[in-house]
Design an enzyme around this catalytic site. Structure first.
Site, short mmCIF file in Angstrom:
data_model
loop_
_atom_site.label_atom_id
_atom_site.label_comp_id
_atom_site.label_asym_id
_atom_site.label_seq_id
_atom_site.Cartn_x
_atom_site.Cartn_y
_atom_site.Cartn_z
N GLY A 11 0.78 -1.23 0.00
CA GLY A 11 0.00 0.00 0.00
C GLY A 11 0.81 1.28 0.00
N THR A 12 2.07 1.23 -0.49
CA THR A 12 2.84 2.48 -0.53
C THR A 12 2.24 3.46 -1.54
OG1 THR A 12 4.43 1.51 -2.07
CG2 THR A 12 5.01 1.46 0.26
N ASN A 13 1.69 2.93 -2.61
CA ASN A 13 1.03 3.82 -3.59
C ASN A 13 -0.24 4.42 -2.99
OD1 ASN A 13 2.51 3.89 -6.23
ND2 ASN A 13 2.39 1.68 -5.93
N LEU A 93 -9.73 -7.56 -13.10
CA LEU A 93 -11.10 -7.05 -13.11
C LEU A 93 -11.83 -7.66 -14.31
CD1 LEU A 93 -10.67 -3.25 -12.32
CD2 LEU A 93 -11.52 -5.05 -10.80
N ASN A 107 -4.19 2.25 -13.80
CA ASN A 107 -3.29 1.28 -13.16
C ASN A 107 -1.88 1.84 -13.18
OD1 ASN A 107 -2.43 -1.35 -12.17
ND2 ASN A 107 -1.59 -1.72 -14.21
N HIS A 109 2.00 0.62 -13.43
CA HIS A 109 2.83 -0.55 -13.76
C HIS A 109 4.30 -0.19 -13.55
CE1 HIS A 109 4.01 -4.31 -15.50
NE2 HIS A 109 4.89 -3.65 -16.25
C1 GRF Z 1 4.12 -1.67 -7.02
O1 GRF Z 1 5.38 -1.93 -7.53
C2 GRF Z 1 3.14 -1.62 -8.15
O2 GRF Z 1 3.58 -1.00 -9.28
C3 GRF Z 1 2.97 -3.07 -8.38
O3 GRF Z 1 2.90 -3.64 -7.10
C4 GRF Z 1 3.62 -2.83 -6.21
C5 GRF Z 1 2.66 -2.42 -5.15
O4 GRF Z 1 3.20 -1.67 -4.16
N1 GRF Z 1 1.98 -3.37 -9.34
P1 GRF Z 1 2.31 -1.07 -3.01
O5 GRF Z 1 1.29 -2.13 -2.57
O6 GRF Z 1 1.62 0.17 -3.50
O7 GRF Z 1 3.27 -0.79 -1.90
#
Ligand code: GRF
Length: 217
Positions: A11-13, A93, A107, A109
């Site tokens: 969940g860093t994003n 999905l 998304n 990537h």
């Molecule tokens: C990220 O590298 C994203 O691009 C990939 O999975 C990872 C998820 O990271 N698809 P986080 O869960 O947001 O930390």
């Protein structure tokens, strides 16, 4: 703009979106719901700490693809989702969700599409593949999701140099911090500001009406 964020892992994003809503960079954006594909995702804790509602919708809990898709669809519709953000979401999905949210699912990537993408290219694998191929730059891509895996219109990309001593893990970390966590909130900002236009699978970014023309002053 109401967004729902779909997660599977750390969940860093998701955190980068939460932080930018807090610091005002994503003013006007509201996370209506976080949907996790599994109950163990650390992203759930991040959502809870931020006071964001969370639901776990796991494919394994449904006997058919259709039931899973319809649960997902109603969860998104119930909270009046305007944009679906896949932030490290590892489930697929279904076509009904993609159709209903056409041009409203994005998304992130962790590679420069069309390199190192497609089925199986998630987690550490794009970074291993990039190093094995010997490319000199890699990065991240934010794109719209359509029915073809990783083939939807590209919104933003950012590249970084590969260092001679990079390992898949160091590259993954730098791309997460320097590319993904910058690009995903930026793309949400652009969409919220209606600055993203799609024509024939190509995105055009419209000028910011506030700064446009200022250089002539
Ligand atoms: C990220 O590298 C994203 O691009 C990939 O999975 C990872 C998820 O990271 N698809 P986080 O869960 O947001 O930390």
């Amino acid at each position: 703009m109401n967004i729902s964020v779909l997660v599977s892992g750390g969940g860093t994003n998701l955190q980068s979106i939460i932080d930018r809503i807090r610091n005002g960079h994503l003013a006007g954006v509201h996370i209506s719901l976080v949907i996790a594909s599994n109950a163990e995702a650390y992203a759930i804790k991040r959502a809870e700490s931020a006071g964001v509602p969370v639901r776990v919708i796991a494919r394994k809990d449904f006997s058919t693809r259709e039931e899973y898709d319809s649960q997902m669809l109603s969860a998104l519709v119930d909270v009046k989702t305007e944009l679906v953000v896949l932030a490290g979401f590892l489930s697929l999905l279904g076509p009904s969700v993609i159709r209903q949210f056409s041009e409203r699912i994005i998304n992130i990537h962790p590679a420069l599409i069309p390199s190192f993408c497609g089925p199986g290219m998630y987690g550490i694998r794009p970074h291993q593949a990039a190093l094995e191929r010997g490319v000199k730059v890699s990065g991240a891509t934010v794109h719209f999701v359509n029915e073809h895996y990783d083939e939807g219109p590209i919104i933003l990309q950012k590249a970084i140099d590969i260092m001679p001593d990079d390992t898949p893990e160091t590259l993954q970390k730098r791309i997460m911090v320097e590319c993904e966590q910058e690009l995903l909130p930026q793309a949400i900002r652009l969409i919220a500001d209606r600055r993203v236009q799609i024509t024939n699978n190509i995105v055009t970014l419209l000028a910011d009406p506030i700064t446009a023309g200022k250089e002539t002053l």
